[in-house]
Design a protein around this motif. Sequence first.
Motif, mmCIF file in Angstrom:
data_model
loop_
_atom_site.group_PDB
_atom_site.id
_atom_site.type_symbol
_atom_site.label_atom_id
_atom_site.label_comp_id
_atom_site.label_asym_id
_atom_site.label_seq_id
_atom_site.Cartn_x
_atom_site.Cartn_y
_atom_site.Cartn_z
ATOM 1 N N VAL A 1 -100.824 -18.155 86.858
ATOM 2 C CA VAL A 1 -99.683 -18.971 86.461
ATOM 3 C C VAL A 1 -99.760 -20.263 87.269
ATOM 4 C CG1 VAL A 1 -97.184 -19.162 86.380
ATOM 5 C CG2 VAL A 1 -98.281 -16.963 85.900
ATOM 6 N N ARG A 2 -100.102 -21.332 86.591
ATOM 7 C CA ARG A 2 -100.347 -22.603 87.285
ATOM 8 C C ARG A 2 -99.217 -23.580 86.954
ATOM 9 N NH1 ARG A 2 -105.172 -22.657 86.012
ATOM 10 N NH2 ARG A 2 -106.040 -21.779 87.923
ATOM 11 N N ILE A 3 -98.500 -24.013 87.997
ATOM 12 C CA ILE A 3 -97.346 -24.906 87.846
ATOM 13 C C ILE A 3 -97.651 -26.217 88.551
ATOM 14 C CG2 ILE A 3 -94.878 -25.198 88.295
ATOM 15 C CD1 ILE A 3 -94.767 -22.072 88.491
ATOM 16 N N ALA A 4 -97.473 -27.326 87.845
ATOM 17 C CA ALA A 4 -97.789 -28.648 88.391
ATOM 18 C C ALA A 4 -96.509 -29.441 88.644
ATOM 19 C CB ALA A 4 -98.688 -29.410 87.424
ATOM 20 N N VAL A 5 -96.425 -30.032 89.806
ATOM 21 C CA VAL A 5 -95.295 -30.880 90.188
ATOM 22 C C VAL A 5 -95.749 -32.336 90.056
ATOM 23 C CG1 VAL A 5 -93.587 -31.412 91.961
ATOM 24 C CG2 VAL A 5 -94.544 -29.095 91.807
ATOM 25 N N LEU A 6 -95.205 -33.032 89.072
ATOM 26 C CA LEU A 6 -95.586 -34.423 88.808
ATOM 27 C C LEU A 6 -94.418 -35.314 89.201
ATOM 28 C CD1 LEU A 6 -97.716 -36.348 87.724
ATOM 29 C CD2 LEU A 6 -96.839 -35.943 85.414
ATOM 30 N N GLY A 7 -94.539 -35.973 90.351
ATOM 31 C CA GLY A 7 -93.391 -36.684 90.903
ATOM 32 C C GLY A 7 -93.692 -38.092 91.360
ATOM 33 N N ASP A 8 -92.682 -38.693 91.966
ATOM 34 C CA ASP A 8 -92.737 -40.061 92.473
ATOM 35 C C ASP A 8 -93.000 -40.006 93.977
ATOM 36 O OD1 ASP A 8 -92.335 -42.666 93.251
ATOM 37 O OD2 ASP A 8 -90.226 -42.754 92.668
ATOM 38 N N TYR A 9 -94.145 -40.532 94.392
ATOM 39 C CA TYR A 9 -94.501 -40.571 95.807
ATOM 40 C C TYR A 9 -94.360 -41.976 96.384
ATOM 41 C CZ TYR A 9 -96.321 -35.810 95.695
ATOM 42 O OH TYR A 9 -96.436 -34.444 95.588
ATOM 43 N N GLY B 1 -101.706 -39.369 81.360
ATOM 44 C CA GLY B 1 -103.123 -39.132 81.641
ATOM 45 C C GLY B 1 -103.330 -37.939 82.560
ATOM 46 N N ILE B 2 -102.498 -37.856 83.598
ATOM 47 C CA ILE B 2 -102.592 -36.718 84.529
ATOM 48 C C ILE B 2 -102.236 -35.422 83.805
ATOM 49 C CG2 ILE B 2 -101.572 -35.669 86.589
ATOM 50 C CD1 ILE B 2 -101.133 -38.569 87.627
ATOM 51 N N ALA B 3 -101.138 -35.451 83.042
ATOM 52 C CA ALA B 3 -100.682 -34.241 82.359
ATOM 53 C C ALA B 3 -101.700 -33.770 81.320
ATOM 54 C CB ALA B 3 -99.329 -34.490 81.704
ATOM 55 N N ARG B 4 -102.326 -34.698 80.625
ATOM 56 C CA ARG B 4 -103.337 -34.306 79.634
ATOM 57 C C ARG B 4 -104.520 -33.603 80.303
ATOM 58 N NH1 ARG B 4 -103.381 -38.638 76.789
ATOM 59 N NH2 ARG B 4 -102.216 -37.800 75.022
ATOM 60 N N GLN B 5 -104.947 -34.117 81.447
ATOM 61 C CA GLN B 5 -106.006 -33.460 82.216
ATOM 62 C C GLN B 5 -105.565 -32.058 82.619
ATOM 63 O OE1 GLN B 5 -109.110 -34.320 83.666
ATOM 64 N NE2 GLN B 5 -109.212 -32.628 85.136
ATOM 65 N N TRP B 6 -104.342 -31.941 83.107
ATOM 66 C CA TRP B 6 -103.825 -30.648 83.525
ATOM 67 C C TRP B 6 -103.786 -29.655 82.370
ATOM 68 C CZ3 TRP B 6 -99.008 -32.560 86.754
ATOM 69 C CH2 TRP B 6 -99.423 -32.873 88.062
ATOM 70 N N PHE B 7 -103.250 -30.088 81.216
ATOM 71 C CA PHE B 7 -103.081 -29.175 80.087
ATOM 72 C C PHE B 7 -104.409 -28.807 79.436
ATOM 73 C CE2 PHE B 7 -98.654 -31.246 79.284
ATOM 74 C CZ PHE B 7 -98.103 -30.497 80.306
ATOM 75 N N ASP B 8 -105.277 -29.802 79.237
ATOM 76 C CA ASP B 8 -106.503 -29.585 78.458
ATOM 77 C C ASP B 8 -107.649 -28.986 79.267
ATOM 78 O OD1 ASP B 8 -105.085 -30.707 76.400
ATOM 79 O OD2 ASP B 8 -106.158 -32.633 76.407
ATOM 80 N N ILE B 9 -107.701 -29.291 80.560
ATOM 81 C CA ILE B 9 -108.861 -28.899 81.368
ATOM 82 C C ILE B 9 -108.498 -27.944 82.496
ATOM 83 C CG2 ILE B 9 -110.721 -29.775 82.859
ATOM 84 C CD1 ILE B 9 -110.615 -32.376 81.198
ATOM 85 N N SER C 1 -100.013 -30.607 92.469
ATOM 86 C CA SER C 1 -99.119 -31.772 92.395
ATOM 87 C C SER C 1 -99.903 -33.058 92.235
ATOM 88 C CB SER C 1 -98.246 -31.854 93.653
ATOM 89 O OG SER C 1 -99.056 -32.044 94.808
ATOM 90 N N ALA C 2 -99.188 -34.102 91.809
ATOM 91 C CA ALA C 2 -99.764 -35.445 91.689
ATOM 92 C C ALA C 2 -98.640 -36.466 91.643
ATOM 93 C CB ALA C 2 -100.647 -35.551 90.443
ATOM 94 N N ASP C 3 -98.998 -37.724 91.870
ATOM 95 C CA ASP C 3 -98.085 -38.865 91.870
ATOM 96 C C ASP C 3 -98.216 -39.603 90.542
ATOM 97 O OD1 ASP C 3 -96.574 -41.127 92.383
ATOM 98 O OD2 ASP C 3 -97.942 -41.940 93.904
ATOM 99 N N HIS C 4 -97.112 -39.746 89.813
ATOM 100 C CA HIS C 4 -97.190 -40.471 88.528
ATOM 101 C C HIS C 4 -97.003 -41.980 88.673
ATOM 102 C CE1 HIS C 4 -92.846 -40.831 88.617
ATOM 103 N NE2 HIS C 4 -92.630 -39.552 88.421
ATOM 104 N N GLN C 5 -96.704 -42.441 89.888
ATOM 105 C CA GLN C 5 -96.614 -43.869 90.202
ATOM 106 C C GLN C 5 -95.557 -44.598 89.370
ATOM 107 O OE1 GLN C 5 -100.560 -45.752 90.257
ATOM 108 N NE2 GLN C 5 -101.473 -43.717 90.523
ATOM 109 N N VAL D 1 -95.106 -27.892 83.831
ATOM 110 C CA VAL D 1 -95.008 -29.087 84.666
ATOM 111 C C VAL D 1 -93.542 -29.315 84.995
ATOM 112 C CG1 VAL D 1 -94.912 -30.634 82.655
ATOM 113 C CG2 VAL D 1 -95.652 -31.531 84.872
ATOM 114 N N THR D 2 -93.268 -29.755 86.224
ATOM 115 C CA THR D 2 -91.892 -29.948 86.652
ATOM 116 C C THR D 2 -91.736 -31.234 87.462
ATOM 117 O OG1 THR D 2 -89.997 -28.829 87.700
ATOM 118 C CG2 THR D 2 -92.150 -28.606 88.798
ATOM 119 N N ASP D 3 -90.519 -31.509 87.904
ATOM 120 C CA ASP D 3 -90.078 -32.745 88.546
ATOM 121 C C ASP D 3 -89.920 -33.817 87.464
ATOM 122 O OD1 ASP D 3 -89.685 -35.163 89.954
ATOM 123 O OD2 ASP D 3 -90.697 -34.389 91.727
ATOM 124 N N LEU D 4 -90.931 -34.655 87.233
ATOM 125 C CA LEU D 4 -90.882 -35.679 86.181
ATOM 126 C C LEU D 4 -89.750 -36.679 86.417
ATOM 127 C CD1 LEU D 4 -91.597 -33.385 83.092
ATOM 128 C CD2 LEU D 4 -93.221 -34.680 84.484
#
Length: 411
Positions: free
Chosen positions: A41-49, A96-104, A84-88, A110-113
Amino acid sequence: MLQTGGPRRWHTAASAIATLLVSTSLAFAAPDGSGISDGVVRIAVLGDYGSGRDLGGPGSVTAAKLAAADFHNEVLGKPVEIISADHQNKPDVAVGIARQWFDIDHVDAVTDLAVSSVGLAVAGLATQSNRTALVSGAATSDLTGDKCSPVITHWADDTYALSAGLVGELGKRVGKEWFFVAVDYSFGTAMVKDASRAVTDAGGKVLGAVRYPFNTTDFSSFLLAAQSSGAKVVALAGTGADTVNAVKQTHEFGLQQGGQTIVGMLTFIADVHSIGLKDAQGMYIASQYYWDDDDGSRAFAKRFFEIEKREPTKLQAATYAAVRHYLKAIEAGGSDEAKAVNAEMRKLPVDFFGRPAHIRKDGRVVYDLSLYRVKAPNESKYPWDYYQKIAVISGDKAFRPENAGGCKFIN
């Protein structure tokens, strides 16, 4: 047919059927983990850094990890992984980050946003990719309106609820004439639209609105416009550094001294911490979470503080609650497939820091909101003692009715 052999045979058959039903129920109640895609179960936190890192950022990752720790970092015998990653603050970067996460990378949720434009873009991609979006950052009410989806749940207090909660209560206490100073992107647009409607519906009047570019440092022209309007309430529809700078500059132009009340439409405790009580005192804020509200809030805050050395924001708290409920739904339903687990999430009651909540068909997480006034320095008794609760707005009154948002799949 069952009764043809007499009562004894009927009761025997009935008992056999009951035993079969119980056995089947137990089988579904104790899934073997085969419904977990790729065994993780892979959960990604995509937030503002960047400018908003104190609102979500690394703290949202900590919150997600604390939720996973509640399950000993596994569900149905399969590991839970937090990345996790920074969406800037850029929707194209986020997608672009989310597509990489979902497809590959086989990311399941995905959460935060944080930032509404990012939330809308990534939630839309999650819908296309059949992945789960646990939106704990973006505030736009469009996520449960015409942009709703069976795989999206909205955990942040949205623009509609913040408007309804603030406008109704402040109309009784402060005044009914409003002026908006709003950031010029999707959140600011949605906030002004929803709040203006709430002001008008409550018998008030909007005296004007100005929009400023994201990451503005000089608010002089915008605040002078608010001051000259004579509005009783000056509502700041921005976040992070924008809110911090704007509030500090309200004192330079004497808005409070002139009898105007400052309202932070989407203000976080980290913002108040940065502003300081000397300048933030008297502001009004609506929120679904404050670290010192009750035992449930303090229990999470204590764990968070031990790691981050600061109290959690409402975004970080919502991330924790979202990930925890998501894992609970996987455990109950036996699958992390997006539509299946989201259906399970909507069925299960939500434990929102010890307080009841629930998820509607449109994905809106419904809980009570509270209206707070920021304390004066002499009212604060210990570190981070910043808010005084003024009123509680029930979730059924705060959030837009389910049939009024334009969500197409709820019927």
